[in-house]
Design an enzyme around this catalytic site. Sequence first.
Site, PDB file in Angstrom:
ATOM      1  N   TRP A 107       0.832  -1.220   0.000  1.00 48.89           N
ATOM      2  CA  TRP A 107       0.000   0.000   0.000  1.00 48.89           C
ATOM      3  C   TRP A 107       0.853   1.250   0.000  1.00 48.89           C
ATOM      4  O   TRP A 107       0.526   2.235  -0.668  1.00 48.89           O
ATOM      5  CB  TRP A 107      -0.976  -0.024   1.186  1.00 48.89           C
ATOM      6  CG  TRP A 107      -1.776  -1.270   1.143  1.00 48.89           C
ATOM      7  CD1 TRP A 107      -1.722  -2.315   2.012  1.00 48.89           C
ATOM      8  CD2 TRP A 107      -2.721  -1.658   0.122  1.00 48.89           C
ATOM      9  NE1 TRP A 107      -2.567  -3.317   1.596  1.00 48.89           N
ATOM     10  CE2 TRP A 107      -3.191  -2.944   0.457  1.00 48.89           C
ATOM     11  CE3 TRP A 107      -3.203  -1.047  -1.033  1.00 48.89           C
ATOM     12  CZ2 TRP A 107      -4.129  -3.627  -0.329  1.00 48.89           C
ATOM     13  CZ3 TRP A 107      -4.131  -1.718  -1.818  1.00 48.89           C
ATOM     14  CH2 TRP A 107      -4.579  -2.987  -1.457  1.00 48.89           C
ATOM     15  N   ASP A 162      -2.185   6.615   6.081  1.00 43.63           N
ATOM     16  CA  ASP A 162      -3.163   5.660   5.553  1.00 43.63           C
ATOM     17  C   ASP A 162      -3.453   4.683   6.688  1.00 43.63           C
ATOM     18  O   ASP A 162      -2.656   3.799   6.980  1.00 43.63           O
ATOM     19  CB  ASP A 162      -2.586   4.930   4.336  1.00 43.63           C
ATOM     20  CG  ASP A 162      -3.498   3.793   3.859  1.00 43.63           C
ATOM     21  OD1 ASP A 162      -4.605   3.637   4.419  1.00 43.63           O
ATOM     22  OD2 ASP A 162      -3.106   3.075   2.925  1.00 43.63           O
ATOM     23  N   LYS A 206     -12.890  -2.127   6.845  1.00 44.11           N
ATOM     24  CA  LYS A 206     -12.240  -3.052   7.776  1.00 44.11           C
ATOM     25  C   LYS A 206     -12.740  -2.822   9.206  1.00 44.11           C
ATOM     26  O   LYS A 206     -13.363  -3.685   9.801  1.00 44.11           O
ATOM     27  CB  LYS A 206     -10.724  -2.913   7.687  1.00 44.11           C
ATOM     28  CG  LYS A 206     -10.232  -3.295   6.298  1.00 44.11           C
ATOM     29  CD  LYS A 206      -8.826  -2.901   6.063  1.00 44.11           C
ATOM     30  CE  LYS A 206      -8.494  -2.774   4.591  1.00 44.11           C
ATOM     31  NZ  LYS A 206      -8.785  -3.952   3.788  1.00 44.11           N
TER      32      LYS A 206
HETATM   33  N1  PMP Z   1      -4.430   0.929   2.242  1.00 47.82           N
HETATM   34  C1  PMP Z   1      -4.480  -0.189   2.999  1.00 47.82           C
HETATM   35  C2  PMP Z   1      -3.622  -0.275   4.210  1.00 47.82           C
HETATM   36  C3  PMP Z   1      -5.326  -1.229   2.630  1.00 47.82           C
HETATM   37  O1  PMP Z   1      -5.371  -2.338   3.369  1.00 47.82           O
HETATM   38  C4  PMP Z   1      -6.124  -1.099   1.465  1.00 47.82           C
HETATM   39  C5  PMP Z   1      -7.111  -2.167   1.021  1.00 47.82           C
HETATM   40  N2  PMP Z   1      -6.978  -3.392   1.512  1.00 47.82           N
HETATM   41  C6  PMP Z   1      -6.015   0.065   0.710  1.00 47.82           C
HETATM   42  C7  PMP Z   1      -5.174   1.064   1.134  1.00 47.82           C
HETATM   43  C8  PMP Z   1      -6.821   0.253  -0.542  1.00 47.82           C
HETATM   44  O2  PMP Z   1      -8.098   0.565  -0.159  1.00 47.82           O
HETATM   45  P1  PMP Z   1      -9.338   0.671  -1.157  1.00 47.82           P
HETATM   46  O3  PMP Z   1      -9.575  -0.708  -1.665  1.00 47.82           O
HETATM   47  O4  PMP Z   1     -10.405   1.192  -0.274  1.00 47.82           O
HETATM   48  O5  PMP Z   1      -8.949   1.614  -2.238  1.00 47.82           O
END
Ligand code: PMP
Length: 360
Positions: free
Chosen positions: A102, A172, A196
């Site tokens: 991420w 994030d 989550k």
């Molecule tokens: N950041 C983290 C830490 C994640 O776990 C995720 C999705 N699992 C995301 C960003 C991406 O999120 P989204 O699918 O809502 O775009």
Amino acid sequence: MKRVHNFSAGPAILPLEVLQKAQAELVDYQGTGTSIMEKSHRGPEYTKIDAEARERLSRILGLGDDFEIMFLQGGASTQFFSVPFNFLSKGETADYINTGTWSKKSIKEAQLFGSVNEAFSSAESNFSKVPASSELKLTPNAKYVHFTSNNTIFGTQFPSEPETNGVPLVCDASSDFLSRPIDVDKYGMIYSGAQKNLGPAGVTVVIIRKSFLATANKPSVPTMVNYKTHAEGAMFNTPPTFAVYMVNLVLEWIESNGGLNAFKLLNEEKSALLYNEIDADDFYRGTVEEASRSNMNVCFRLGTEELEAEFLKEAATHELVALKGHRSVGGVRASIYNACPKDSVEALASFMREFKAMKG
Ligand code: PMP
């Protein structure tokens, strides 16, 4: 009704009482004869929910009046480019801490807008750790320092905020939002997809310090991406009303269960149950350095991939589901966010002992 032990990484388990309340209100919201889904976002029922959710979030995190709270769409992935779109110009530098997937995605987007200094990377150890503050190579006068507080795929979590000597943190927090108290003074911005710890997919919570937002003065930022469009609860366009309604119910549930201090303790207890099994001997193998272990996503391996496949199959027959590691890393991952009951974690720990006794 049947509910299994759900360890999904996201969209993840929601509190049963929240689902039941939503179910009871679904068709006829509070005697109004329509569902909340069927109402105008500018009507009295939804605007009350929107205001309540903001107040609860502010109270739970202790935000005071210093922050703007926004309920946006496009997932955390949209924030990866929205942050530099608003805050980073050519000739300016932002520091990014790279703790895996991420973070890498957020770095890729930021490079489109300005200069990125990778202040730390654990790529060499396959992202098995987060940095101590002493390991960070920060840029003096960086625009901000971006970090991923919990890496959902590798199962790492910062034990506390990185020290940035006053440079605003942008976080994030998608996979550990509201799982423990945070030091809000250190943050310029926090963003998190809801799916989550907070509610269903479809809404992304964005929290920005007002003084940090005031530094976002770039020309030519498209209206919907411009954070200032969404400040002061503006409701510029139609928000994801049902998702925000659900978030409001989850926030109510967090408060009525003791707030962030209570969840911190509970989450530590739950993860310790699993890490104790992992540490008992060599049958299970943790993938993360001890000081960097996540209380949200507990990742581990077994001796062979065949044994892992057997573990997952056998677990499912015990109603322990969604334990497969992310497709990019394999292995086993138990996601045990706020709403995952301790009972479920105990059932998994007990199954881990049983499976070891059978195969070990
Ligand atoms: N950041 C983290 C830490 C994640 O776990 C995720 C999705 N699992 C995301 C960003 C991406 O999120 P989204 O699918 O809502 O775009």
